[in-house]
Design a protein around this motif. Structure first.
Motif, PDB file in Angstrom:
ATOM      1  N   ASP A  30      36.243  37.135  52.983  1.00  0.00           N
ATOM      2  CA  ASP A  30      35.145  38.097  52.913  1.00  0.00           C
ATOM      3  C   ASP A  30      35.330  39.045  51.739  1.00  0.00           C
ATOM      4  OD1 ASP A  30      33.933  36.998  55.134  1.00  0.00           O
ATOM      5  OD2 ASP A  30      34.830  38.416  56.542  1.00  0.00           O
ATOM      6  N   ALA A  31      36.590  39.427  51.486  1.00  0.00           N
ATOM      7  CA  ALA A  31      36.865  40.325  50.368  1.00  0.00           C
ATOM      8  C   ALA A  31      36.571  39.628  49.037  1.00  0.00           C
ATOM      9  CB  ALA A  31      38.316  40.798  50.412  1.00  0.00           C
ATOM     10  N   ILE A  32      36.928  38.339  48.949  1.00  0.00           N
ATOM     11  CA  ILE A  32      36.613  37.590  47.732  1.00  0.00           C
ATOM     12  C   ILE A  32      35.113  37.522  47.536  1.00  0.00           C
ATOM     13  CG2 ILE A  32      36.697  35.328  46.618  1.00  0.00           C
ATOM     14  CD1 ILE A  32      39.362  34.841  47.940  1.00  0.00           C
ATOM     15  N   ALA A  33      34.388  37.228  48.608  1.00  0.00           N
ATOM     16  CA  ALA A  33      32.931  37.148  48.520  1.00  0.00           C
ATOM     17  C   ALA A  33      32.342  38.478  48.084  1.00  0.00           C
ATOM     18  CB  ALA A  33      32.351  36.726  49.860  1.00  0.00           C
ATOM     19  N   HIS A  34      32.924  39.572  48.584  1.00  0.00           N
ATOM     20  CA  HIS A  34      32.442  40.897  48.203  1.00  0.00           C
ATOM     21  C   HIS A  34      32.640  41.139  46.712  1.00  0.00           C
ATOM     22  CE1 HIS A  34      31.700  45.213  48.247  1.00  0.00           C
ATOM     23  NE2 HIS A  34      32.878  45.380  47.665  1.00  0.00           N
ATOM     24  N   HIS A  35      33.837  40.770  46.214  1.00  0.00           N
ATOM     25  CA  HIS A  35      34.128  40.979  44.794  1.00  0.00           C
ATOM     26  C   HIS A  35      33.233  40.102  43.920  1.00  0.00           C
ATOM     27  CE1 HIS A  35      36.341  42.579  41.501  1.00  0.00           C
ATOM     28  NE2 HIS A  35      36.976  41.461  41.202  1.00  0.00           N
ATOM     29  N   ILE A  36      32.978  38.866  44.366  1.00  0.00           N
ATOM     30  CA  ILE A  36      32.080  37.979  43.624  1.00  0.00           C
ATOM     31  C   ILE A  36      30.677  38.578  43.579  1.00  0.00           C
ATOM     32  CG2 ILE A  36      30.921  35.732  43.679  1.00  0.00           C
ATOM     33  CD1 ILE A  36      33.542  34.541  44.727  1.00  0.00           C
ATOM     34  N   GLU A  37      30.223  39.118  44.725  1.00  0.00           N
ATOM     35  CA  GLU A  37      28.904  39.751  44.766  1.00  0.00           C
ATOM     36  C   GLU A  37      28.864  41.007  43.902  1.00  0.00           C
ATOM     37  OE1 GLU A  37      28.137  40.483  48.841  1.00  0.00           O
ATOM     38  OE2 GLU A  37      27.915  38.353  49.379  1.00  0.00           O
ATOM     39  N   GLU A  38      29.965  41.741  43.923  1.00  0.00           N
ATOM     40  CA  GLU A  38      30.074  42.967  43.132  1.00  0.00           C
ATOM     41  C   GLU A  38      29.897  42.661  41.645  1.00  0.00           C
ATOM     42  OE1 GLU A  38      33.185  46.548  43.639  1.00  0.00           O
ATOM     43  OE2 GLU A  38      34.099  44.707  42.904  1.00  0.00           O
ATOM     44  N   LEU A  39      30.564  41.619  41.193  1.00  0.00           N
ATOM     45  CA  LEU A  39      30.458  41.242  39.784  1.00  0.00           C
ATOM     46  C   LEU A  39      29.151  40.498  39.493  1.00  0.00           C
ATOM     47  CD1 LEU A  39      34.139  40.207  39.014  1.00  0.00           C
ATOM     48  CD2 LEU A  39      32.988  42.352  38.497  1.00  0.00           C
ATOM     49  N   ALA A  40      28.628  39.791  40.493  1.00  0.00           N
ATOM     50  CA  ALA A  40      27.346  39.103  40.309  1.00  0.00           C
ATOM     51  C   ALA A  40      26.242  40.107  40.012  1.00  0.00           C
ATOM     52  CB  ALA A  40      27.007  38.286  41.542  1.00  0.00           C
ATOM     53  N   GLN A 151      40.199  52.483  43.426  1.00  0.00           N
ATOM     54  CA  GLN A 151      40.692  51.319  44.164  1.00  0.00           C
ATOM     55  C   GLN A 151      41.878  51.735  45.021  1.00  0.00           C
ATOM     56  OE1 GLN A 151      41.223  49.236  40.264  1.00  0.00           O
ATOM     57  NE2 GLN A 151      40.649  47.430  41.471  1.00  0.00           N
ATOM     58  N   SER A 152      42.067  51.046  46.138  1.00  0.00           N
ATOM     59  CA  SER A 152      43.202  51.340  47.008  1.00  0.00           C
ATOM     60  C   SER A 152      43.459  50.155  47.924  1.00  0.00           C
ATOM     61  CB  SER A 152      42.916  52.595  47.849  1.00  0.00           C
ATOM     62  OG  SER A 152      44.009  52.919  48.667  1.00  0.00           O
ATOM     63  N   GLY A 153      44.734  49.782  48.078  1.00  0.00           N
ATOM     64  CA  GLY A 153      45.082  48.678  48.965  1.00  0.00           C
ATOM     65  C   GLY A 153      46.556  48.346  48.871  1.00  0.00           C
ATOM     66  N   THR A 154      46.967  47.341  49.622  1.00  0.00           N
ATOM     67  CA  THR A 154      48.345  46.857  49.566  1.00  0.00           C
ATOM     68  C   THR A 154      48.350  45.411  49.080  1.00  0.00           C
ATOM     69  OG1 THR A 154      48.416  45.942  51.802  1.00  0.00           O
ATOM     70  CG2 THR A 154      48.890  48.305  51.570  1.00  0.00           C
ATOM     71  N   LEU A 155      49.526  44.943  48.721  1.00  0.00           N
ATOM     72  CA  LEU A 155      49.634  43.568  48.239  1.00  0.00           C
ATOM     73  C   LEU A 155      49.348  42.544  49.331  1.00  0.00           C
ATOM     74  CD1 LEU A 155      52.582  43.545  45.689  1.00  0.00           C
ATOM     75  CD2 LEU A 155      50.183  44.177  45.406  1.00  0.00           C
ATOM     76  N   LEU A 182      49.286  39.177  35.399  1.00  0.00           N
ATOM     77  CA  LEU A 182      48.533  40.115  36.210  1.00  0.00           C
ATOM     78  C   LEU A 182      47.987  39.334  37.394  1.00  0.00           C
ATOM     79  CD1 LEU A 182      48.369  41.126  33.102  1.00  0.00           C
ATOM     80  CD2 LEU A 182      46.634  42.686  33.975  1.00  0.00           C
ATOM     81  N   CYS A 183      48.171  39.881  38.609  1.00  0.00           N
ATOM     82  CA  CYS A 183      48.030  39.054  39.805  1.00  0.00           C
ATOM     83  C   CYS A 183      46.809  39.334  40.665  1.00  0.00           C
ATOM     84  CB  CYS A 183      49.286  39.195  40.658  1.00  0.00           C
ATOM     85  SG  CYS A 183      50.792  38.634  39.834  1.00  0.00           S
ATOM     86  N   GLY A 184      45.813  40.018  40.150  1.00  0.00           N
ATOM     87  CA  GLY A 184      44.603  40.234  40.927  1.00  0.00           C
ATOM     88  C   GLY A 184      44.496  41.647  41.460  1.00  0.00           C
ATOM     89  N   THR A 185      43.359  41.943  42.100  1.00  0.00           N
ATOM     90  CA  THR A 185      43.079  43.328  42.467  1.00  0.00           C
ATOM     91  C   THR A 185      42.183  43.417  43.682  1.00  0.00           C
ATOM     92  OG1 THR A 185      42.409  45.452  41.493  1.00  0.00           O
ATOM     93  CG2 THR A 185      41.035  43.533  40.982  1.00  0.00           C
ATOM     94  N   PHE A 186      41.672  44.632  43.937  1.00  0.00           N
ATOM     95  CA  PHE A 186      40.783  44.912  45.053  1.00  0.00           C
ATOM     96  C   PHE A 186      39.420  45.324  44.508  1.00  0.00           C
ATOM     97  CE2 PHE A 186      44.926  47.116  45.496  1.00  0.00           C
ATOM     98  CZ  PHE A 186      45.579  46.179  46.274  1.00  0.00           C
TER      99      PHE A 186
END
Length: 224
Positions: A30-40, A151-155, A182-186
């Motif tokens: 769901d988080a990936i989908a959110h980020h894809i939508e965010e950039l879309a 941004q805020s989160g844990t690995l 670089l390994c990705g983000t939130f």
């Protein structure tokens, strides 16, 4: 170009052979989908697969506190930085600064045109491997003269870094010399947006250790 890191209080000077930017690395679908939508919403096409590993020029990684970009459409993202050198692994902090306008044309090219600011300090991977997913990342941007949490989160929200190492072939590439990834983000709170100043930190809650870095963005004119 040599990067002068500090690891465990000791100097660690590295001439990177390879730099990788791992994208779409969220563990939660769901988080990936959110980020894809965010950039879309910015016109960025969906990825062909997740995760993806973008190869960029090694000299893009910099400890500078000021970078230059063309136009006003670029922005930073806080990310864990994996470094492999002489068979040892380290964890650091970096920003995947990206040209969002170019990203709508080619994500790979957008990664290549911006510097990737990083902090000078690295942590020994072996010292934190048993609690790697507890490591906290945050970033802030300056808006109207104030710092806003961006941004805020844990690995734990990012795919296991060991899996990203395997998928990117980072350890095989390290046979040529030091490798950084670089390994990705939130997702960004309030949406992805540019800012002239970016601040980021990585914290180990078990020890209280913190790595910080901050940089300014200088906008160069777009000349057609």
């Amino acid at each position: 170009m040599t990067l002068d890191f500090r690891a465990g209080g000791a100097a660690l000077s590295l001439d990177l052979a390879h730099l990788i930017v791992a994208g779409w690395t969220g563990r939660d679908a769901d988080a990936i989908a959110h980020h894809i939508e965010e950039l879309a919403a910015l016109g960025v096409p969906a990825p062909s697969a997740t995760p993806l590993y973008y190869r960029v020029s090694a000299p893009l990684l910099t400890m500078a506190t000021r970078i230059e970009v063309v136009g006003t459409a670029s922005s930073g993202e806080v990310e864990p930085l994996l470094v492999i050198s002489d068979g040892k692994r380290y964890l650091g902090l970096a920003s995947d600064h990206t040209d969002r306008a170019l990203e709508t044309y080619s994500v790979a090219m957008s990664k290549q045109v911006c510097a990737k600011p990083c902090a000078a300090e690295l942590w020994d991977w072996d010292e934190i491997a048993d609690r790697i997913e507890e490591i906290e990342l945050q970033s802030w941007i300056e808006e109207d003269g104030d710092w806003t949490l961006y941004q805020s989160g844990t690995l734990a929200a990012i795919r296991p870094l060991a899996d990203l190492m395997t998928g990117s072939r980072a350890e095989a590439l390290a046979q040529d010399g030091p490798v950084a990834m670089l390994c990705g983000t939130f997702g960004a709170k309030g949406g992805v947006r540019p800012a002239a100043r970016f601040r980021m930190e990585m914290r180990d809650p078990a020890t209280g250790r913190v790595i910080r870095h901050e940089y300014d963005t200088v906008t160069l004119p777009e000349v057609a």
